[in-house]
Scaffold this active site. Structure first.
Site, PDB file in Angstrom:
ATOM      1  N   CYS A  20      42.614  10.507   3.002  1.00  0.00           N
ATOM      2  CA  CYS A  20      41.660   9.772   2.175  1.00  0.00           C
ATOM      3  C   CYS A  20      42.289   8.439   1.786  1.00  0.00           C
ATOM      4  O   CYS A  20      43.402   8.120   2.199  1.00  0.00           O
ATOM      5  CB  CYS A  20      41.357  10.575   0.905  1.00  0.00           C
ATOM      6  SG  CYS A  20      40.867  12.256   1.244  1.00  0.00           S
ATOM      7  N   ARG A  39      40.336   4.786   6.915  1.00  0.00           N
ATOM      8  CA  ARG A  39      40.771   6.147   6.539  1.00  0.00           C
ATOM      9  C   ARG A  39      39.568   7.081   6.500  1.00  0.00           C
ATOM     10  O   ARG A  39      39.705   8.275   6.289  1.00  0.00           O
ATOM     11  CB  ARG A  39      41.491   6.135   5.191  1.00  0.00           C
ATOM     12  CG  ARG A  39      42.695   5.214   5.168  1.00  0.00           C
ATOM     13  CD  ARG A  39      43.359   5.166   3.807  1.00  0.00           C
ATOM     14  NE  ARG A  39      44.210   6.324   3.587  1.00  0.00           N
ATOM     15  CZ  ARG A  39      45.475   6.413   3.978  1.00  0.00           C
ATOM     16  NH1 ARG A  39      46.015   5.400   4.629  1.00  0.00           N
ATOM     17  NH2 ARG A  39      46.181   7.486   3.772  1.00  0.00           N
ATOM     18  N   TRP A  69      37.983  12.087   3.113  1.00  0.00           N
ATOM     19  CA  TRP A  69      37.842  12.629   4.462  1.00  0.00           C
ATOM     20  C   TRP A  69      38.002  14.126   4.288  1.00  0.00           C
ATOM     21  O   TRP A  69      39.109  14.585   3.990  1.00  0.00           O
ATOM     22  CB  TRP A  69      38.907  12.066   5.401  1.00  0.00           C
ATOM     23  CG  TRP A  69      38.683  12.491   6.802  1.00  0.00           C
ATOM     24  CD1 TRP A  69      39.165  13.620   7.410  1.00  0.00           C
ATOM     25  CD2 TRP A  69      37.880  11.846   7.790  1.00  0.00           C
ATOM     26  NE1 TRP A  69      38.727  13.702   8.697  1.00  0.00           N
ATOM     27  CE2 TRP A  69      37.933  12.637   8.964  1.00  0.00           C
ATOM     28  CE3 TRP A  69      37.121  10.710   7.803  1.00  0.00           C
ATOM     29  CZ2 TRP A  69      37.252  12.291  10.127  1.00  0.00           C
ATOM     30  CZ3 TRP A  69      36.449  10.355   8.960  1.00  0.00           C
ATOM     31  CH2 TRP A  69      36.518  11.153  10.105  1.00  0.00           C
ATOM     32  N   ASN A  71      44.936  11.602  -2.883  1.00  0.00           N
ATOM     33  CA  ASN A  71      44.995  11.661  -1.416  1.00  0.00           C
ATOM     34  C   ASN A  71      46.109  12.628  -1.072  1.00  0.00           C
ATOM     35  O   ASN A  71      47.222  12.498  -1.556  1.00  0.00           O
ATOM     36  CB  ASN A  71      45.295  10.272  -0.834  1.00  0.00           C
ATOM     37  CG  ASN A  71      45.491  10.357   0.674  1.00  0.00           C
ATOM     38  OD1 ASN A  71      44.990  11.272   1.326  1.00  0.00           O
ATOM     39  ND2 ASN A  71      46.252   9.417   1.216  1.00  0.00           N
ATOM     40  N   GLY A  72      45.791  13.638  -0.248  1.00  0.00           N
ATOM     41  CA  GLY A  72      46.804  14.621   0.162  1.00  0.00           C
ATOM     42  C   GLY A  72      46.222  16.020   0.040  1.00  0.00           C
ATOM     43  O   GLY A  72      45.014  16.197  -0.038  1.00  0.00           O
ATOM     44  N   GLU A 126      45.528  14.714  30.982  1.00  0.00           N
ATOM     45  CA  GLU A 126      45.407  13.854  29.798  1.00  0.00           C
ATOM     46  C   GLU A 126      46.283  12.614  29.928  1.00  0.00           C
ATOM     47  O   GLU A 126      45.869  11.503  29.613  1.00  0.00           O
ATOM     48  CB  GLU A 126      45.747  14.645  28.536  1.00  0.00           C
ATOM     49  CG  GLU A 126      45.751  13.863  27.247  1.00  0.00           C
ATOM     50  CD  GLU A 126      44.409  13.184  26.933  1.00  0.00           C
ATOM     51  OE1 GLU A 126      43.396  13.473  27.594  1.00  0.00           O
ATOM     52  OE2 GLU A 126      44.410  12.302  26.056  1.00  0.00           O
ATOM     53  N   LYS A 137      44.871   8.799  29.806  1.00  0.00           N
ATOM     54  CA  LYS A 137      45.389   7.783  28.878  1.00  0.00           C
ATOM     55  C   LYS A 137      45.766   6.514  29.643  1.00  0.00           C
ATOM     56  O   LYS A 137      45.410   5.416  29.263  1.00  0.00           O
ATOM     57  CB  LYS A 137      46.621   8.320  28.131  1.00  0.00           C
ATOM     58  CG  LYS A 137      46.356   9.359  27.091  1.00  0.00           C
ATOM     59  CD  LYS A 137      45.738   8.858  25.808  1.00  0.00           C
ATOM     60  CE  LYS A 137      44.265   8.809  25.726  1.00  0.00           C
ATOM     61  NZ  LYS A 137      43.445   9.962  25.892  1.00  0.00           N
ATOM     62  N   GLU A 184      42.579   4.682  31.203  1.00  0.00           N
ATOM     63  CA  GLU A 184      41.575   4.064  30.327  1.00  0.00           C
ATOM     64  C   GLU A 184      42.102   2.856  29.560  1.00  0.00           C
ATOM     65  O   GLU A 184      41.312   2.053  29.078  1.00  0.00           O
ATOM     66  CB  GLU A 184      40.957   5.086  29.380  1.00  0.00           C
ATOM     67  CG  GLU A 184      41.862   5.743  28.406  1.00  0.00           C
ATOM     68  CD  GLU A 184      41.084   6.733  27.513  1.00  0.00           C
ATOM     69  OE1 GLU A 184      39.885   6.553  27.283  1.00  0.00           O
ATOM     70  OE2 GLU A 184      41.715   7.687  27.047  1.00  0.00           O
ATOM     71  N   HIS A 214      48.959  20.656  49.309  1.00  0.00           N
ATOM     72  CA  HIS A 214      47.700  20.967  50.024  1.00  0.00           C
ATOM     73  C   HIS A 214      46.897  19.708  50.300  1.00  0.00           C
ATOM     74  O   HIS A 214      45.677  19.719  50.248  1.00  0.00           O
ATOM     75  CB  HIS A 214      46.879  21.968  49.193  1.00  0.00           C
ATOM     76  CG  HIS A 214      47.590  23.266  48.994  1.00  0.00           C
ATOM     77  ND1 HIS A 214      47.730  24.206  49.996  1.00  0.00           N
ATOM     78  CD2 HIS A 214      48.278  23.754  47.929  1.00  0.00           C
ATOM     79  CE1 HIS A 214      48.434  25.239  49.547  1.00  0.00           C
ATOM     80  NE2 HIS A 214      48.782  25.000  48.295  1.00  0.00           N
ATOM     81  N   LYS A 260      33.989   4.450  21.795  1.00  0.00           N
ATOM     82  CA  LYS A 260      34.679   5.555  21.129  1.00  0.00           C
ATOM     83  C   LYS A 260      33.846   6.831  21.183  1.00  0.00           C
ATOM     84  O   LYS A 260      34.386   7.912  21.292  1.00  0.00           O
ATOM     85  CB  LYS A 260      34.989   5.190  19.669  1.00  0.00           C
ATOM     86  CG  LYS A 260      35.814   6.226  18.932  1.00  0.00           C
ATOM     87  CD  LYS A 260      37.175   6.447  19.579  1.00  0.00           C
ATOM     88  CE  LYS A 260      37.913   7.623  18.978  1.00  0.00           C
ATOM     89  NZ  LYS A 260      39.078   8.017  19.793  1.00  0.00           N
TER      90      LYS A 260
HETATM   91  C1  AGP Z   1      39.508   9.935  25.246  1.00  0.00           C
HETATM   92  O1  AGP Z   1      40.676   9.121  25.295  1.00  0.00           O
HETATM   93  C2  AGP Z   1      38.305   9.192  25.729  1.00  0.00           C
HETATM   94  N1  AGP Z   1      38.056   8.106  24.859  1.00  0.00           N
HETATM   95  C3  AGP Z   1      37.089  10.042  26.021  1.00  0.00           C
HETATM   96  O2  AGP Z   1      37.377  10.775  27.189  1.00  0.00           O
HETATM   97  C4  AGP Z   1      36.661  11.073  24.930  1.00  0.00           C
HETATM   98  O3  AGP Z   1      37.631  12.091  24.839  1.00  0.00           O
HETATM   99  C5  AGP Z   1      35.337  11.721  25.399  1.00  0.00           C
HETATM  100  O4  AGP Z   1      34.352  10.723  25.443  1.00  0.00           O
HETATM  101  C6  AGP Z   1      34.881  12.855  24.491  1.00  0.00           C
HETATM  102  O5  AGP Z   1      34.646  12.359  23.203  1.00  0.00           O
HETATM  103  P1  AGP Z   1      34.484  13.415  22.004  1.00  0.00           P
HETATM  104  O6  AGP Z   1      35.779  14.133  21.877  1.00  0.00           O
HETATM  105  O7  AGP Z   1      34.163  12.566  20.806  1.00  0.00           O
HETATM  106  O8  AGP Z   1      33.373  14.348  22.345  1.00  0.00           O
END
Ligand code: AGP
Length: 603
Positions: A2, A27, A76, A100-101, A479, A483, A486, A502, A598
């Site tokens: 928070c 936050r 939050w 906060n905490g 993952e 990273k 993207e 394979h 996002k």
């Molecule tokens: C993650 O680095 C990406 N920005 C993207 O793959 C994200 O994980 C995906 O769009 C799912 O989003 P969500 O977790 O909000 O559902």
């Protein structure tokens, strides 16, 4: 996570508090509130949702230019839903507090206070602070002593601002585990969780340290540690607001990587106990009639789902199947009511995941959401929710949300295993220690970060990357590849190490970069022989391992531990930092990479 603000002065207290809260928006808020005390008049306003709802509620009120004190808070949700009753400031008879905490021992304190006749309006841990303060004031008659007694009874993390009609010109403050800054300027005294709200108002600040507390009025300020008075060093405040919101890091993504070790403790707080795992959101009944689990998600959340399936099968012995939501929703899936349908989503708004959830609901399945945003569409639709408590994640490339999803899935595996009788108390205790060690292992080692900064310059070209791993490290390889893709825009693939022979090994040459995840504690010999097969074809290999790998061109060492999950979390940080540093070297916008958003709320 928070945000809190405070002000002592006579310069439009209400708007100073509201503007300060606006600077803490990173936050996150599920709710916000302010309390202002001028002479003996106390005004308090609270609202759920965004800050403008609070501004609307308080718009008729003007604090004018008379002297006063005020405190404010953005919430939050960690304990209790984001309702107005749970919004701070919390109050007793004549005192008000923002915090906060997480107060770990709030249940015991609440029980004692209830016996003394205190009644509570909220589900929060915070409310116990202000009732305990007034009980201590009754006993000790001295406000500072009562405040000292109060904070010395608290266990856990806190940044506290408390005001009371009993001392109407004074703000009491305390800091332990959560950030709190004290600032001074020509128009008054300021408090905030980070320095962004202080910029343009305070000219010099004190970054309070753990255990420090004190009080301030317009004419006096006292700082203490262990009941002894301190003379803290005041520093000049830097003036760049965006820089400040990032708490000095170059990008939000970097800041979010660095805060993972603390965030994970909040994810575990109140759930990982000395010998047990509990979820306040549901009880073991969630598993009644459940024979298997299906998990649906997208992107990074899909990767955590895949990793979670290894844990759910290995620890809880529950058959678990994972699907990409955008595929699942059109494949006319065969669903059984004996399946627990889990969706994982940071935002809680991803269209494909939301639609998959609707299909499961329509088919009569029990549904559980693992989500970071309370009151999001997915949370509102699911039967049960576990909040990951990662706080707002500003970087488009998900980091701390992924880490908290993994931790929740690990806790859930233990919770189900306990319910199904697969784990004894002693086994649970061992796992809990590994969890705490895993969370600590995500604290960024500056030397490692420097090493990755240097290493990244070697990987700015070439015709692509393979990230390879086995077992639960295969989803982590996926993952790591995502990273890098993207935020650097370089091509990368996550691949099961055992699958390279394979077909993909045909790509191996000196221009093919392979990042190999090589944990000591899981299938080490298998992954080692896979890496040797690739090295024999002259690929350039960077190995992440606690063990020296002779066939690797570069070594990235992680700590020597006896748990593959500790290795998992540590390698996760390496992959996040690696992608960050490559992207920075390429001059990309790390926090807002091209073509991405996002939250993908469209198909
Ligand atoms: C993650 O680095 C990406 N920005 C993207 O793959 C994200 O994980 C995906 O769009 C799912 O989003 P969500 O977790 O909000 O559902």
């Amino acid at each position: 996570m928070c945000g809190i603000v405070g002000y002592i002065g006579k310069d439009d207290i209400k708007n100073r508090l509201l503007d300060g809260l606006a600077e803490l928006e990173y936050r996150g808020y599920d709710s916000a509130g302010i309390a202002i005390l001028q002479e003996s008049d106390l005004s308090i306003y609270k609202a759920t949702g965004k800050l403008e709802n609070l501004r609307e509620k308080a718009k008729e009120y003007s604090s004018g230019d008379t002297f006063g004190i005020g405190i404010g808070h953005t919430r939050w949700a960690t304990h209790g839903k984001p309702t107005e009753a749970n919004a701070h400031p919390h109050f007793a008879e004549f005192s008000y507090v923002v915090h906060n905490g997480i107060i770990e021992n709030y249940s015991e304190i609440k029980k004692e206070l209830t016996k003394k006749g205190c009644s509570f309006l909220s589900q929060t841990d915070t409310e116990v602070i202000v009732h305990l303060f007034e009980e201590n004031l009754k006993e000790h008659k001295n406000t500072l002593v009562a405040f000292e007694k109060t904070i010395s009874s608290l266990k856990g993390a806190y940044a506290i601002l408390l005001i009371t009609k009993n001392s109407p010109e004074t703000i009491y403050f305390a800091k332990n585990g959560s950030p709190l800054i004290y600032g001074k300027g020509e128009n008054g005294i300021y408090f905030a969780s980070s320095d962004a709200p202080l910029i343009g108002s305070a000219s010099e600040v004190v970054y309070l340290e753990d255990g420090e507390y004190g009080y301030a009025t317009n004419s006096e300020e006292k700082f203490f540690l262990d009941f002894k008075e301190l003379n803290p060093e005041f520093k000049k405040l830097h003036v760049n607001k965006t820089f400040a919101q990032k708490d000095g890091f170059r990008y939000f993504m970097e800041k979010e990587i660095y805060e993972q070790h603390q965030i994970l403790l909040e994810t575990m707080m109140g759930r990982v106990l000395e010998h047990d795992i509990v979820f306040e959101e549901f009880d073991a009944g969630i598993l009644v009639g459940v024979e298997s689990i299906k998990i649906c998600a997208c992107g990074t959340s899909y990767h955590s789902a895949l990793a979670g399936s290894y844990l759910l099968e290995r620890i809880a012995k529950i058959r678990t199947h994972v699907e990409i939501a955008s595929e699942f929703r059109y494949k006319e899936p065969i669903l059984k009511e004996s399946e627990l349908f889990v969706v994982i989503s940071q935002s809680g708004e991803t269209a494909d995941t939301l639609e998959a959830l609707k299909i499961a609901k329509a088919s009569g399945l029990k549904t559980l959401a693992i989500c970071n945003v309370d009151n999001s569409s997915i949370v509102r639709l699911a039967d049960f929710t576990i909040l990951t408590r990662a706080g707002i994640e500003k970087g488009v490339a998900s980091t701390k949300a992924f880490a908290t999803q993994i931790m929740v899935l690990w806790m859930l595996s233990l919770f189900f295993a306990k319910f199904k009788g697969h784990l004894q108390k002693s086994d649970i205790k061992k796992e809990l220690h590994k969890m705490i060690e895993s969370a600590a292992s995500t604290k960024v080692d500056e030397k490692l970060h420097e090493r990755l900064k240097k290493l990244s310059k070697r990987f700015l070209h070439g015709h692509g990357f393979f990230f390879i791993g086995r077992d639960i490290f295969f989803p982590l390889a996926l993952e790591g590849a995502l990273k890098l893709k993207e935020i650097s825009y370089l091509h990368a693939e996550g691949y099961p190490a055992g699958e390279m022979k394979h077909g993909p090994i045909a790509l191996a040459d000196s221009e093919l970069f392979t990042i190999a995840l090589m944990p000591k504690n899981l299938l080490f010999e298998k992954i080692k022989s896979n890496v040797e097969e690739i090295a024999a074809r002259d690929a350039t290999i960077a190995a992440i391992s606690p063990i020296c790998i002779d066939s690797a061109d570069d070594m990235i060492y992680i700590q020597n531990s006896d748990s593959y999950m500790v290795e998992f979390f540590e390698m996760m940080v390496v992959l996040q930092l690696f992608a960050l540093e490559v992207s920075i070297r390429l001059g990309n916008d790390v926090d807002m990479p091209r073509n991405l958003a996002k939250s993908v709320t469209v198909e």
